[in-house]
Design an enzyme around this catalytic site. Structure first.
Site, PDB file in Angstrom:
ATOM      1  N   ASN A 171      23.154  44.114  27.236  1.00  0.00           N
ATOM      2  CA  ASN A 171      24.157  44.684  28.101  1.00  0.00           C
ATOM      3  C   ASN A 171      24.131  46.164  29.311  1.00  0.00           C
ATOM      4  O   ASN A 171      23.736  47.789  28.864  1.00  0.00           O
ATOM      5  CB  ASN A 171      25.174  44.612  27.666  1.00  0.00           C
ATOM      6  CG  ASN A 171      26.496  45.404  28.495  1.00  0.00           C
ATOM      7  OD1 ASN A 171      26.484  45.144  29.671  1.00  0.00           O
ATOM      8  ND2 ASN A 171      27.358  44.997  27.913  1.00  0.00           N
ATOM      9  N   HIS A 343      35.472  39.684  31.886  1.00  0.00           N
ATOM     10  CA  HIS A 343      35.777  39.295  29.857  1.00  0.00           C
ATOM     11  C   HIS A 343      35.685  38.277  29.771  1.00  0.00           C
ATOM     12  O   HIS A 343      37.082  37.656  28.128  1.00  0.00           O
ATOM     13  CB  HIS A 343      36.836  40.333  29.692  1.00  0.00           C
ATOM     14  CG  HIS A 343      37.386  41.692  30.172  1.00  0.00           C
ATOM     15  ND1 HIS A 343      38.258  42.735  31.061  1.00  0.00           N
ATOM     16  CD2 HIS A 343      36.488  42.543  30.358  1.00  0.00           C
ATOM     17  CE1 HIS A 343      38.514  42.906  31.220  1.00  0.00           C
ATOM     18  NE2 HIS A 343      37.024  43.815  30.392  1.00  0.00           N
ATOM     19  N   GLU A 550      31.175  40.085  21.521  1.00  0.00           N
ATOM     20  CA  GLU A 550      30.846  39.980  22.989  1.00  0.00           C
ATOM     21  C   GLU A 550      29.502  39.643  22.627  1.00  0.00           C
ATOM     22  O   GLU A 550      28.513  38.852  22.711  1.00  0.00           O
ATOM     23  CB  GLU A 550      30.861  40.928  23.924  1.00  0.00           C
ATOM     24  CG  GLU A 550      32.632  40.419  24.177  1.00  0.00           C
ATOM     25  CD  GLU A 550      33.035  41.660  25.625  1.00  0.00           C
ATOM     26  OE1 GLU A 550      33.277  41.703  27.032  1.00  0.00           O
ATOM     27  OE2 GLU A 550      33.133  43.112  25.196  1.00  0.00           O
TER      28      GLU A 550
END
Length: 769
Positions: A171, A343, A550
């Site tokens: 990420n 999101h 996530e």
């Protein structure tokens, strides 16, 4: 006798296979040796291989109450197992345990789909085997009850792939690199870390391994050096989890914006990367950094698959009326100016966790997920699908956030341009980096500091806090209205999990909606390591604090993408046969009680014509559908009578009736609107049952094996014709009593100029059930 000779001589399934096909199967499979009482496949596990017993014996059994094991059947040399789980996509119904020392050929699902299922005789053999075994088990009520127990991971949250995988999740932010490592064969073998302040002074790495946490200061450098530091820590003798970079088998990348093209995890090729880069104007602060990270990681790990997981993908189910702005339609048509939402990975994950906690199916719940952090958004999740979300074309829309403004009148920007000569870039800077909690309070973008200042009596900090929580509360109410009810509210992310005060203020005054939270439970909630219920026991709506993950969800999506790619390649390896497409006009299914109320006591539906699905028929009886605004005359009733009344209409017909039906799978009528049905001799008012049906394909288990899909899979279908079109989100429905056909409604058919009798082709698999 070698393995190929054994398969041909002893296994009826393979008698018609060519030598080349058998060689391909054996070369791509592995032979496992198992000792007596050793488990080959556990109940509840996802079946990733098709098994052939080469020697010894294997029992299918269930561990019952009191630790007693019930044997459902035994397989000896030449028998096969795993057919049912591979066909349905369900987890294994039983344990498969070696009775004595045995050898088993384990054929991976990719070869099962591309080689075995390509043989019509093999598919027929498998279907017969399944039918015979199910008949034998169902003949014994005790065995039947044991075999139908649910698996251990019905929500698909465990990381399981077709083969053991070592997954690296990446990420990239503008000045940071977050990473996580997962080993599907050993879930405790995990690591995560962060390299922060990349490119500026004070660069440092924080690494959490299985044993300890370490921190290192790094010299000021760029992303290439950050990736090298990450690899060094992952492979370090004391804190690492892998012996070398070559152990990583797949890399998953977070990509913020997927536009309208990318609606699922996608294997990254040069072409895909170019398409992601073309979306940079939609997310100029995020996508360029994501693309740079992908390029660097592909250079460092050139031999493994890389998967892009998109923040926007979960929201691709938003209906047009929810994603369109009230702007000239040409802006959407030409430049794709619309609401996308973000999101999505977090909202999807916590929705599954909430369903798991509540012991409910995800597709029967109405949820509002509140992802509250430095970036904040709410998402209305209706029966497992995102139907609205607060973020829009960019992540600046919706809630007040750390430095983002949230909703603002567009006229403000025009006003500032006229009076302050503020440019577009200055406005963008203001909206994204100088607004929100920081702009309102003048103190900080960090909610912890806002709360402390508010406690100390700082007026603007208190105002910022109230404005933040009011915006959350306002959208909660809006989404209850949008979904027509609510089963649960989820709080997640840094603020949602960490601030009891924000949760309390956001829920204040919502008792009128059946939302009652418990102040003590809210105060005690440990939202960073477990799911916590903070509502009262008698609250009509459950309120949960759910820790988001996530990175884990990205790893899950990477595994699913790999699985889809194996099957897609298998489908491409053989020529697919088309299936018929049928246009389904509006129609009505009635209960027998409603049949008699409308046509007289004892009346039976009268067949007019058979339909393509066995046992289904159009009836001579026709009704008028009456809504608050208008009516639709002469709507055909379909038979036979059902256990519920359901009215299926096209989307455009909702305006004529004055109702707002959800898009649902047939049979899912919870919280749908009702109507009045009128016949020449009577009328019935139904409280619910009006839906727009999801486009879907009926198929038998044999068809499902042939096409490489499962019950509840979602696929893309290309319909040939003069206006060739690809339909996404097509639901697969598998039942032995079905006949192969795709159904679309009249709106969809008119848009694509499709008529009954057209041909469809499965172009890709979006999800496997």
């Amino acid at each position: 006798m070698n393995t190929r000779e054994f398969l041909r001589a002893k296994v009826g399934l393979f008698k018609g296979f060519s030598e080349d096909r058998l060689r391909e199967l054996v070369a791509g499979s592995r032979t496992g040796s198992f000792e007596a009482k050793e488990a080959i496949l556990h109940q509840g596990a996802e079946a990733k291989c098709f098994g052939v017993v080469l020697s010894g014996a294997v029992s299918a059994s269930i561990l019952g109450d009191g630790g007693t094991r019930q044997v459902l059947g035994q397989m000896r040399a030449g028998d096969t197992f795993g057919e049912m789980a591979l066909m349905t996509g369900d987890t294994a119904l039983t344990d498969f345990i070696a009775d004595s020392r045995c050898e088993v050929l384990l054929i991976p699902v990719s070869l099962f789909q591309s080689v075995i299922v390509a043989q019509p005789e093999a598919v027929q053999h498998i279907s017969r085997t399944i039918a015979e075994r199910m008949k034998a088990v169902m003949a014994d009520p005790t065995k039947a009850a044991a075999a139908l127990q649910k698996g251990e991971d019905p929500y698909g949250l465990k990381l399981k792939g077709e083969r053991p995988e070592k997954i690296l999740v990446i990420n990239c932010g503008s000045s940071s690199l977050k990473y996580s490592f997962y080993d599907t064969a050993e879930e405790t073998r995990q690591a995560r870390g962060l390299v922060e302040r990349i490119g500026i002074e004070g660069t440092r790495l924080i690494h959490h391994g299985p044993k300890s946490e370490v921190k290192h200061d790094l010299t000021k450098s760029g992303f290439a050096e950050a990736f090298k530091a990450m690899i060094a820590e992952l492979t370090a003798k004391e804190t690492g989890v892998i012996g070398g970079a070559g152990e990583v088998s797949v890399v998953a990348h977070r990509v913020v914006h997927g536009g309208e093209k990318f609606t699922e995890g996608t294997l990254i090729t040069d072409e895909v990367l170019a398409q992601i880069e073309a979306l940079n104007p939609l997310a100029p602060l995020h996508n360029p950094v994501n693309v740079a990270g992908i390029r660097e990681m592909r250079r460092l790990f050139p031999a493994v698959p890389h998967v892009a997981v998109f923040d926007t993908a979960f929201h691709h189910t938003l209906p047009a009326y929810a994603y369109l702005y009230g702007l000239p339609y040409e802006l959407y048509d030409k430049q794709r100016v619309r609401r996308y939402g973000f999101h999505g990975t977090s909202h999807h994950y916590v929705a599954l966790r909430a369903a798991q906690f509540l012991k409910r199916r995800p597709n029967e719940l109405r949820l509002v997920s509140c992802h509250l952090g430095n970036g904040s958004s709410l998402c209305a999740v209706d029966h497992g699908r995102s139907m609205d979300t607060t973020m829009g074309f960019t992540p600046a829309e919706g809630l007040i956030m750390g430095t983002r403004c949230g909703d603002v009148d567009a006229g403000v920007l025009a006003f500032l341009e006229r009076t302050e000569k503020q440019t577009a870039s200055q406005s963008e800077e203001m909206l994204n980096k100088k607004s929100g909690l920081l702009g309102l309070s003048g103190i900080s973008s960090d909610m912890r500091e806002i709360l402390k200042a508010a406690d100390d009596g700082h007026h603007r900090a208190l105002l910022a806090l109230k404005a933040y929580c009011y915006r959350v509360r306002k959208y909660l109410g809006a989404y209850v209205a949008a979904m027509g009810g609510l089963d649960a509210i989820i709080f997640t992310a840094g603020i949602g999990q960490g601030s009891a005060e924000v949760r309390a203020l956001a829920l204040q005054g919502l008792e009128c909606m059946g939302i009652a939270f418990d102040a003590q439970r809210n105060h005690d909630a440990r939202g960073f390591d477990e799911v916590c219920r903070i509502s009262t026991d008698d609250s009509k709506v459950a309120v949960l604090v759910v820790p988001t993950d996530e990175e884990r969800m990205m790893a899950r999506e990477a595994l699913r993408t790999l699985s889809r790619s194996y099957i897609t390649r298998a489908l491409e390896a053989r020529q697919q046969q088309p299936f018929p497409v049928e246009v389904s006009a509006h129609h009505i299914h009635l209960t027998q009680d409603h049949v008699e109320a409308l046509f007289g006591k004892g009346h039976q539906l009268t067949k007019y014509a058979d339909l393509s699905q066995p046992g289904q028929y159009a009836c001579q009886e026709q009704l008028a559908i009456v809504g608050p605004k208008g009516r639709i005359e002469n709507v055909r009733v379909l038979g036979p009578a059902r256990t519920y009344t359901q009215i299926e209409i096209a989307m455009t017909e909702q305006f004529k009736l004055g109702v707002h039906p959800p898009i649902r799978e047939s049979g899912d009528i919870a919280d749908s609107p009702g109507c009045t049905l009128e016949s020449p001799t009577g009328s019935v008012k139904v409280d619910r049952g009006v839906i727009c049906a999801l486009r879907h394909i009926h198929m038998t288990p044999t068809d499902a094996l042939r096409y490489g899909v499962r019950d509840k899979s979602t696929v893309r279908v290309r319909i040939a014709g003069d206006r060739e079109l690809v339909f996404a989100d097509v639901l697969v429905r598998v039942d032995p009593n079905f006949s192969l056909a795709m159904h679309i409604d009249t709106d969809e058919a008119n848009a694509a100029n499709v008529q009954t009798g057209a041909q469809g082709f499965i172009e890709g698999i979006q999800s496997q059930g």
